[in-house]
Motif scaffolding. Sequence first.
Motif, PDB file in Angstrom:
ATOM      1  N   GLN A  93       0.832  -1.200   0.000  1.00 39.16           N
ATOM      2  CA  GLN A  93       0.000   0.000   0.000  1.00 39.16           C
ATOM      3  C   GLN A  93       0.868   1.251   0.000  1.00 39.16           C
ATOM      4  OE1 GLN A  93      -3.541  -0.294   0.033  1.00 39.16           O
ATOM      5  NE2 GLN A  93      -3.404   1.856  -0.569  1.00 39.16           N
ATOM      6  N   GLY A  94       1.931   1.221   0.807  1.00 40.05           N
ATOM      7  CA  GLY A  94       2.774   2.402   0.923  1.00 40.05           C
ATOM      8  C   GLY A  94       3.587   2.699  -0.323  1.00 40.05           C
ATOM      9  N   LEU A  95       4.018   1.640  -1.032  1.00 40.56           N
ATOM     10  CA  LEU A  95       4.869   1.841  -2.208  1.00 40.56           C
ATOM     11  C   LEU A  95       4.080   1.955  -3.501  1.00 40.56           C
ATOM     12  CD1 LEU A  95       7.854  -0.597  -1.508  1.00 40.56           C
ATOM     13  CD2 LEU A  95       7.815   1.889  -1.255  1.00 40.56           C
ATOM     14  N   HIS A  96       3.022   1.165  -3.614  1.00 36.29           N
ATOM     15  CA  HIS A  96       2.314   1.084  -4.897  1.00 36.29           C
ATOM     16  C   HIS A  96       0.851   1.481  -4.828  1.00 36.29           C
ATOM     17  CE1 HIS A  96       5.932  -0.757  -6.364  1.00 36.29           C
ATOM     18  NE2 HIS A  96       5.822  -1.790  -5.541  1.00 36.29           N
ATOM     19  N   GLY A  97       0.368   1.802  -3.614  1.00 34.49           N
ATOM     20  CA  GLY A  97      -0.999   2.297  -3.495  1.00 34.49           C
ATOM     21  C   GLY A  97      -2.071   1.228  -3.497  1.00 34.49           C
ATOM     22  N   HIS A  98      -1.701  -0.024  -3.315  1.00 30.59           N
ATOM     23  CA  HIS A  98      -2.707  -1.088  -3.261  1.00 30.59           C
ATOM     24  C   HIS A  98      -2.151  -2.255  -2.450  1.00 30.59           C
ATOM     25  CE1 HIS A  98      -0.325  -3.403  -6.190  1.00 30.59           C
ATOM     26  NE2 HIS A  98      -0.216  -2.275  -6.887  1.00 30.59           N
ATOM     27  N   PRO A  99      -3.031  -3.083  -1.883  1.00 34.06           N
ATOM     28  CA  PRO A  99      -2.568  -4.246  -1.106  1.00 34.06           C
ATOM     29  C   PRO A  99      -1.719  -5.168  -1.981  1.00 34.06           C
ATOM     30  CG  PRO A  99      -4.908  -3.851  -0.752  1.00 34.06           C
ATOM     31  CD  PRO A  99      -4.492  -2.976  -1.891  1.00 34.06           C
ATOM     32  N   TRP A 100      -0.960  -6.014  -1.312  1.00 37.93           N
ATOM     33  CA  TRP A 100      -0.017  -6.871  -2.023  1.00 37.93           C
ATOM     34  C   TRP A 100      -0.431  -8.336  -1.858  1.00 37.93           C
ATOM     35  CZ3 TRP A 100       2.823  -4.763  -5.466  1.00 37.93           C
ATOM     36  CH2 TRP A 100       3.860  -5.486  -6.080  1.00 37.93           C
ATOM     37  N   PRO A 101      -1.061  -8.919  -2.898  1.00 33.66           N
ATOM     38  CA  PRO A 101      -1.507 -10.317  -2.788  1.00 33.66           C
ATOM     39  C   PRO A 101      -0.331 -11.250  -2.502  1.00 33.66           C
ATOM     40  CG  PRO A 101      -2.388  -9.262  -4.763  1.00 33.66           C
ATOM     41  CD  PRO A 101      -1.351  -8.340  -4.206  1.00 33.66           C
ATOM     42  N   THR A 102      -0.479 -12.091  -1.498  1.00 33.65           N
ATOM     43  CA  THR A 102       0.585 -13.014  -1.111  1.00 33.65           C
ATOM     44  C   THR A 102       0.000 -14.399  -0.902  1.00 33.65           C
ATOM     45  OG1 THR A 102       1.676 -11.181   0.037  1.00 33.65           O
ATOM     46  CG2 THR A 102       2.512 -13.392   0.467  1.00 33.65           C
ATOM     47  N   VAL A 103       0.626 -15.380  -1.512  1.00 29.16           N
ATOM     48  CA  VAL A 103       0.128 -16.756  -1.465  1.00 29.16           C
ATOM     49  C   VAL A 103       1.130 -17.625  -0.730  1.00 29.16           C
ATOM     50  CG1 VAL A 103      -0.563 -18.751  -2.854  1.00 29.16           C
ATOM     51  CG2 VAL A 103      -1.085 -16.422  -3.645  1.00 29.16           C
ATOM     52  N   ARG A 104       0.614 -18.504   0.105  1.00 29.36           N
ATOM     53  CA  ARG A 104       1.506 -19.440   0.794  1.00 29.36           C
ATOM     54  C   ARG A 104       1.811 -20.617  -0.123  1.00 29.36           C
ATOM     55  NH1 ARG A 104       0.793 -22.207   6.817  1.00 29.36           N
ATOM     56  NH2 ARG A 104       2.722 -23.445   6.709  1.00 29.36           N
ATOM     57  N   ILE A 105       3.078 -20.964  -0.232  1.00 29.77           N
ATOM     58  CA  ILE A 105       3.493 -22.113  -1.038  1.00 29.77           C
ATOM     59  C   ILE A 105       4.092 -23.164  -0.120  1.00 29.77           C
ATOM     60  CG2 ILE A 105       3.928 -20.697  -3.077  1.00 29.77           C
ATOM     61  CD1 ILE A 105       6.914 -20.825  -2.434  1.00 29.77           C
ATOM     62  N   PRO A 106       4.135 -24.421  -0.553  1.00 32.97           N
ATOM     63  CA  PRO A 106       4.697 -25.469   0.301  1.00 32.97           C
ATOM     64  C   PRO A 106       6.153 -25.174   0.656  1.00 32.97           C
ATOM     65  CG  PRO A 106       3.499 -26.429  -1.543  1.00 32.97           C
ATOM     66  CD  PRO A 106       3.597 -24.956  -1.815  1.00 32.97           C
ATOM     67  N   ALA A 107       6.480 -25.413   1.913  1.00 33.30           N
ATOM     68  CA  ALA A 107       7.846 -25.168   2.367  1.00 33.30           C
ATOM     69  C   ALA A 107       8.837 -26.031   1.602  1.00 33.30           C
ATOM     70  CB  ALA A 107       7.958 -25.426   3.864  1.00 33.30           C
ATOM     71  N   SER A 108       8.442 -27.260   1.276  1.00 34.56           N
ATOM     72  CA  SER A 108       9.354 -28.161   0.556  1.00 34.56           C
ATOM     73  C   SER A 108       9.697 -27.602  -0.817  1.00 34.56           C
ATOM     74  CB  SER A 108       8.726 -29.546   0.418  1.00 34.56           C
ATOM     75  OG  SER A 108       7.461 -29.462  -0.254  1.00 34.56           O
ATOM     76  N   ALA A 109       8.699 -27.014  -1.500  1.00 34.29           N
ATOM     77  CA  ALA A 109       8.956 -26.436  -2.818  1.00 34.29           C
ATOM     78  C   ALA A 109       9.867 -25.222  -2.710  1.00 34.29           C
ATOM     79  CB  ALA A 109       7.633 -26.043  -3.482  1.00 34.29           C
ATOM     80  N   ALA A 110       9.618 -24.379  -1.705  1.00 35.51           N
ATOM     81  CA  ALA A 110      10.462 -23.195  -1.524  1.00 35.51           C
ATOM     82  C   ALA A 110      11.882 -23.581  -1.137  1.00 35.51           C
ATOM     83  CB  ALA A 110       9.854 -22.291  -0.457  1.00 35.51           C
ATOM     84  N   GLU A 111      12.010 -24.589  -0.278  1.00 33.88           N
ATOM     85  CA  GLU A 111      13.330 -25.026   0.147  1.00 33.88           C
ATOM     86  C   GLU A 111      14.110 -25.619  -1.022  1.00 33.88           C
ATOM     87  OE1 GLU A 111      15.287 -27.768   3.711  1.00 33.88           O
ATOM     88  OE2 GLU A 111      13.170 -27.192   3.766  1.00 33.88           O
ATOM     89  N   ALA A 112      13.413 -26.413  -1.839  1.00 37.90           N
ATOM     90  CA  ALA A 112      14.073 -26.989  -3.014  1.00 37.90           C
ATOM     91  C   ALA A 112      14.479 -25.895  -3.994  1.00 37.90           C
ATOM     92  CB  ALA A 112      13.140 -27.994  -3.697  1.00 37.90           C
ATOM     93  N   GLY A 113      13.600 -24.904  -4.168  1.00 44.85           N
ATOM     94  CA  GLY A 113      13.927 -23.802  -5.060  1.00 44.85           C
ATOM     95  C   GLY A 113      15.105 -22.985  -4.559  1.00 44.85           C
ATOM     96  N   ALA A 114      15.149 -22.741  -3.237  1.00 47.30           N
ATOM     97  CA  ALA A 114      16.266 -21.995  -2.663  1.00 47.30           C
ATOM     98  C   ALA A 114      17.570 -22.773  -2.805  1.00 47.30           C
ATOM     99  CB  ALA A 114      15.985 -21.696  -1.191  1.00 47.30           C
TER     100      ALA A 114
END
Length: 846
Positions: free
Chosen positions: A257-278
Amino acid sequence: MTNRKQTILVTGASGYVGSAIVRALVDRYDVVALDHTAPAIPAANAEFVVVDVTSDTSVKAALDRVRIAHGSKIASVIHLAAYFDLTGEPNPKYESVTVGGTRRIVKALEAFETEQFIFMSTLLVQAPSGHGQQINEDSPLQDALPYPASKLRTERLLQKERGDVPIVVLRAAGVYDELCHAAFLDHQIARIYERRLASHVYPGDLTAGQPYLHLADLIAAIELAIERRADLHPDSTFLLGEDDVMGFDEIQQAVGQGLHGHPWPTVRIPASAAEAGAWMEDKVLQEEPFIRPWMVRIASDHYEIDTRRARTQLGWGPTRTLRETLPVMLDSLKHDPVGWYTANHLDAALIADRQTPDAAESGSQGTAEVGGESHEEMTLQMRESHFEMLWVHWLNILLGAWLVASPFAFGSFGTNEFTAAVRHVTLDRHLADPALRSQWMGYSDLVSGMLVMLFGAMSLSTRLSWAQWANACTGVWLLFAPLIFWSPGAAAYTNDTFVGALVIAFAVLVPMMPGMSMSGMMDKSDRPVGWTYSPSTYLQRLPIIALGAFGFLVSRSLTAYQLGHIGGVWEPFFVGARGLNGTETIITSSVSKAWPVADAGLGAVAYVFEVLMGVMGDSRRWRTMPWMVAMFGIVVVPLGVVSITFVVIQPIVIGTWCTLCLVTAAAMLAMIPLSFDELVAMGQYLVQSHRRGEPFWPTFLRGGAQPQDDRDTSPGFDAKLSKAAGSAVRGVTVPWTLALSAVIGVSLMLTRVLLQTMPPLANSDHLVGAMIVTFAVMAMAEVGRMLRFANIGFGLWLMAAPWLIHGDRATAACIESLLGFTVVLLSLPRGQRSTEHYGSWDRYLQ
């Protein structure tokens, strides 16, 4: 006689927190700052002492210095020196710096009368809590990660080895201020500011969060601990943090909201997928990510703390909150993006082109007068420069007269005897009679010469600048005329080629190019916003110019054979058909005859254009003449790839090779990575100018200025040869992965010999190998490093091809599949990268 100030020692005093503490205490105490490096801006009235806490000798020497200069009585030691990294992996420095360094300091303090030892620990030594469950100093602890584990071991060490020295352990939450300076929060804000895809996903509980602590509140707690040191328990521990805990998603929405003037949609992803991606990003792609697998594992950890002990025993409580300070942080970012990124040790090149309103306003004002030159002064200089350069137009008039006289000197209208080679080409290509073609060339030279003289004379006037472009167009015609008329005379071909090139040079290259933007010429900056160098310096272009000149000389020889000016072409290796060698077979084949003109001659013209455009303009040309940079890029990159493709299919379609064609293809391929950075800079400039509200096409055709006055100070022609050579290839690196991919590609082009493969598989290997070489070399340009991913597709095809198409034996098939798998693996890591930056393009250096 005044009372002497009490002595305070601060270790780790050069860091962000340490330097702030020194500045806060220096007016009331005799502060001694200790660290292994001096601070960038030392605090006034504080003595700095260099110390290496991993060395007994260094620690002893430092404290001996303290005793001599400040006495043996110390009111308080504020111990901040510790080791931290983002890898999440064990490191010997945790033991040698954090634990061992503390032990050495405590041991050396035995010779002093020390009233207090304050140890800066971390909230992360506490086990996380659930929502609505506050933790206090007596709640369960954890040591799952190396950093908090080292802090916890140090706490226990102090309890055992402090002797009579009272200790205060401050388990502080993440520290921040109005510019952020919080290692995880600043990256979260930056991801949203840059609108990265990763800013919309999170691998943990979106409602989970941790308390933060304003730097001023931390300093206040330390000051209170010093003041109340006589009243505190000799073994005290305090949790420091804010009661108001913002969850991850709350911060996301506030920042969006502060930077772009609108809420920022955020989705939870599986931790295993994020860990593998990292893990993939870090270990395989070697992209030095901020997010590490260990961060993913703790993404759902939630902390709420009870600070009653600090409130009652220290009289301390937080006076600021992250919720209140976050808008100030965001305003600081929007007002000065580069300064904010720099302060937070982020890559400022990524957002250097995002001008604030103030900067944009000052930039627009700056274009009216640059380097002390007004618009009127610049106009006068341009007029004077025009009259100083009149000699180039007189030379073009002379060249025009030369052209008019040339047909008579060459006998174009006579009854010349033509060589057998010319007559053979005439019959083979079904051309008009050589005498008639010679007359056409003569009339072309007569008309072209008169036009060059006319436009040259008109160019003498400042009011007829369009005549310069007209002369340049006449020069272009002269380059093509010998090919269109299949010039039967070598002299006429050579004459038109060189005169055409000179007419273009003297019309628009040597004098100031007409039609350029006044503001663009007034602006002296030559380094794109966010870049560390100019991609348009003459040193940068010199290798391309040299390769272009070499390619022209080779192509000219091939063209002479195709036109019948010579009876044979040098070919040291390859045998052709019909009694011809490989090169002669290639350039007289049905593929070559499919063109209405001599295709080698088209290559020669392309190389002439490369040389002319290579020397055109100065180090600012990426913004002063974008159209020309775009044309240069088209000649070098797309046409270069097409030329290379035609060469690599020669053994497949024609059945032999052409040595000179291979040499020119190699030269063309080498040009591509050398030219990428200038194209990127030009594209970035057009995007930035469009964002500033400037019209696209006028900017593309005439160029313009940029708001910042950035100038390249890299070594030039007057530097040592080694430095000049390094400057010439800035932006190009050769990772071993790409070099090995290129070697594999070359070997695949030779599988007929190496593995005895047969068509169609041998043809597939040859073509795919050539593409692997091409994309590997192009990816050696750092701005084009992502092009290596194309080789993943070629590698997958290599793995499957031996089993899908015939032409291979089982052993060879296994070898080829293994080579394909190797190419895939080699195409994943980014490989070495230089220290150069490319503005917002840095995010694509993957």
